[in-house]
Scaffold this active site. Structure first.
Site, PDB file in Angstrom:
ATOM      1  N   THR A  88      49.323  45.049  45.491  1.00 58.12           N
ATOM      2  CA  THR A  88      48.794  43.839  46.122  1.00 58.12           C
ATOM      3  C   THR A  88      49.872  43.342  47.064  1.00 58.12           C
ATOM      4  O   THR A  88      51.009  43.788  46.980  1.00 58.12           O
ATOM      5  CB  THR A  88      48.539  42.782  45.005  1.00 58.12           C
ATOM      6  N   VAL A 125      35.581  43.006  41.267  1.00 58.47           N
ATOM      7  CA  VAL A 125      36.443  42.067  41.984  1.00 58.47           C
ATOM      8  C   VAL A 125      37.603  41.716  41.062  1.00 58.47           C
ATOM      9  O   VAL A 125      37.396  41.430  39.884  1.00 58.47           O
ATOM     10  CB  VAL A 125      35.650  40.797  42.391  1.00 58.47           C
ATOM     11  N   GLY A 126      38.809  41.782  41.588  1.00 57.30           N
ATOM     12  CA  GLY A 126      39.990  41.537  40.767  1.00 57.30           C
ATOM     13  C   GLY A 126      40.535  40.133  40.921  1.00 57.30           C
ATOM     14  O   GLY A 126      39.887  39.242  41.474  1.00 57.30           O
ATOM     15  N   ASP A 127      41.755  39.968  40.440  1.00 56.01           N
ATOM     16  CA  ASP A 127      42.372  38.642  40.417  1.00 56.01           C
ATOM     17  C   ASP A 127      42.683  38.094  41.802  1.00 56.01           C
ATOM     18  O   ASP A 127      42.715  36.879  41.995  1.00 56.01           O
ATOM     19  CB  ASP A 127      43.664  38.688  39.585  1.00 56.01           C
ATOM     20  N   THR A 139      50.952  40.373  41.239  1.00 54.30           N
ATOM     21  CA  THR A 139      50.488  41.746  41.481  1.00 54.30           C
ATOM     22  C   THR A 139      50.338  42.417  40.114  1.00 54.30           C
ATOM     23  O   THR A 139      50.933  41.978  39.140  1.00 54.30           O
ATOM     24  CB  THR A 139      51.494  42.575  42.284  1.00 54.30           C
ATOM     25  N   GLY A 140      49.589  43.503  40.116  1.00 55.77           N
ATOM     26  CA  GLY A 140      49.428  44.235  38.861  1.00 55.77           C
ATOM     27  C   GLY A 140      47.987  44.210  38.399  1.00 55.77           C
ATOM     28  O   GLY A 140      47.074  43.914  39.185  1.00 55.77           O
ATOM     29  N   GLY A 157      44.701  43.286  37.557  1.00 54.44           N
ATOM     30  CA  GLY A 157      43.987  42.035  37.804  1.00 54.44           C
ATOM     31  C   GLY A 157      43.263  41.493  36.586  1.00 54.44           C
ATOM     32  O   GLY A 157      43.243  40.282  36.347  1.00 54.44           O
TER      33      GLY A 157
END
Ligand code: GLY
Length: 346
Positions: free
Chosen positions: A200, A229-231, A251-252, A254
């Site tokens: 990210t 859909v991620g974080d 980052t990482g 989500g």
């Protein structure tokens, strides 16, 4: 790394803000020039490590008078447009069907506004689209085809986001997915490494006048189920700003971050008096408490990486990660890589 030139006016302005309220002792008066230099709070930008060029660009723009969010967007656009960054924008690794779907969100501290997109296809710079949503609609999040239509209405063109390298990585992943499907496995001896990514590019920024913003952009988890859909699309998870306290981003993995609303939680930890580094570490601990067993190994460690980055209103900054990693910082001392604090060393 060369220092960024600060004008005498911006230097004194920022330094004045940094020492405002501090009682002047005879010692501090004698050591004044050095103390001012060390406590010079802003401008500052921090980011995931891939944002090294971006934090330098953003700080340069803030020094020239740019708004923190505008500066941050110019910073993360460097990675969005870089075909070699396979975690963000153009060249990002695609979903399970070979389609690049992008997530992004932002918060502008002074105006208390936010914007977000989820599963946006065909637009290289979702960071610009979230600013348009924030500025020109009363909404916060648009998703999928309608987010793309919204971008087209502002003159954006649909472009192919897969680069030859990211397509090849996806084909390799698909070929090796199952021995029983009709795609012949690519031999393990063949020279090509395809790693799943949750990379990210978040960026948190502080101006000399004390204004904060945050922005995050990503192509998300590689090979994800289409529509995932991620974080990064979720305000309060991928990033969060409270102009009275600080800004934080992640980052990482989500899914792990969404479970704790990590951006918001990290800012709340700072509100309760924690330093940015401690606030990030505390959020990592909370993630572990909320992680299902399948994501924890036999030694009690996470099977995933997650990093948090934070800056407070005083210009203190920090980062923490599940396991060792670095992040990018730029302030009056120039751009540099620093180590994240680590919850699970080794
Ligand atoms: N943090 C990026 C993602 O999981 O989508």
């Amino acid at each position: 790394m060369s220092e960024f030139p600060l004008s005498r006016r911006s230097f004194l302005g920022a330094a004045g803000a940094a020492v405002a309220g501090a009682a002047l002792t005879p010692q501090s008066a004698i050591a004044a020039p050095q103390i001012l230099r060390r406590s010079l709070a802003a401008p500052i930008a921090i980011s995931s490590d891939n944002g090294f060029r971006g934090v330098a660009k953003a700080v340069d723009l803030i020094i020239k008078g740019a708004d923190t969010l505008d500066a941050g967007i110019e910073g993360v656009k460097i990675q969005e447009l870089d075909p070699n960054d396979q975690s963000v924008g153009y060249g990002g690794l695609p979903n399970a069907e070979g389609v690049v779907q992008l997530d992004a969100s932002c918060m502008h501290g002074p105006s208390k506004r936010a914007g977000a997109v989820g599963a946006l296809e065909g637009i290289k710079t979702p960071s610009e689209i979230v600013r348009l949503i924030m500025k020109y609609t009363p909404h916060i999040m648009l998703v999928g085809k309608d987010a793309q239509r919204f971008a087209l209405s502002y003159g954006y063109q649909i472009e192919e986001l897969l680069t030859p390298a990211s397509r090849e990585a996806w084909l390799h992943w698909r070929a090796n997915l199952s021995p029983s499907d009709n795609y012949l496995d690519v031999s393990g001896a063949e020279k090509m490494v395809v790693q799943s990514t949750t990379g990210t590019n978040p960026m948190m920024l502080l101006s000399p006048s004390g204004d904060l913003s945050s922005i995050v952009t990503t192509s998300g988890l590689s090979w994800k189920v289409p529509g995932r859909v991620g974080d990064s699309a979720i305000v309060g998870a991928g990033q969060y700003t409270d102009n009275t306290v600080g800004a934080a981003g992640s980052t990482g993995l989500g899914e792990a971050n969404i479970m704790v609303c990590g951006g918001f939680l990290t800012v709340e930890n700072m509100r309760r008096g924690m330093s940015p580094t401690d606030a990030c570490l505390e959020t990592c601990k909370h993630v572990m408490a909320m992680t299902p067993p399948r994501l924890i190994d036999e030694r009690g460690r996470p099977r995933f990486q997650l990093q948090y980055y934070a800056v407070n209103k005083k210009g203190q900054y920090g980062a923490a990660a599940m396991t060792g990693s670095k992040y990018a910082v730029c302030d009056a001392n120039g751009a540099r890589h620093e180590d994240c604090a680590v919850l699970f060393p080794g």
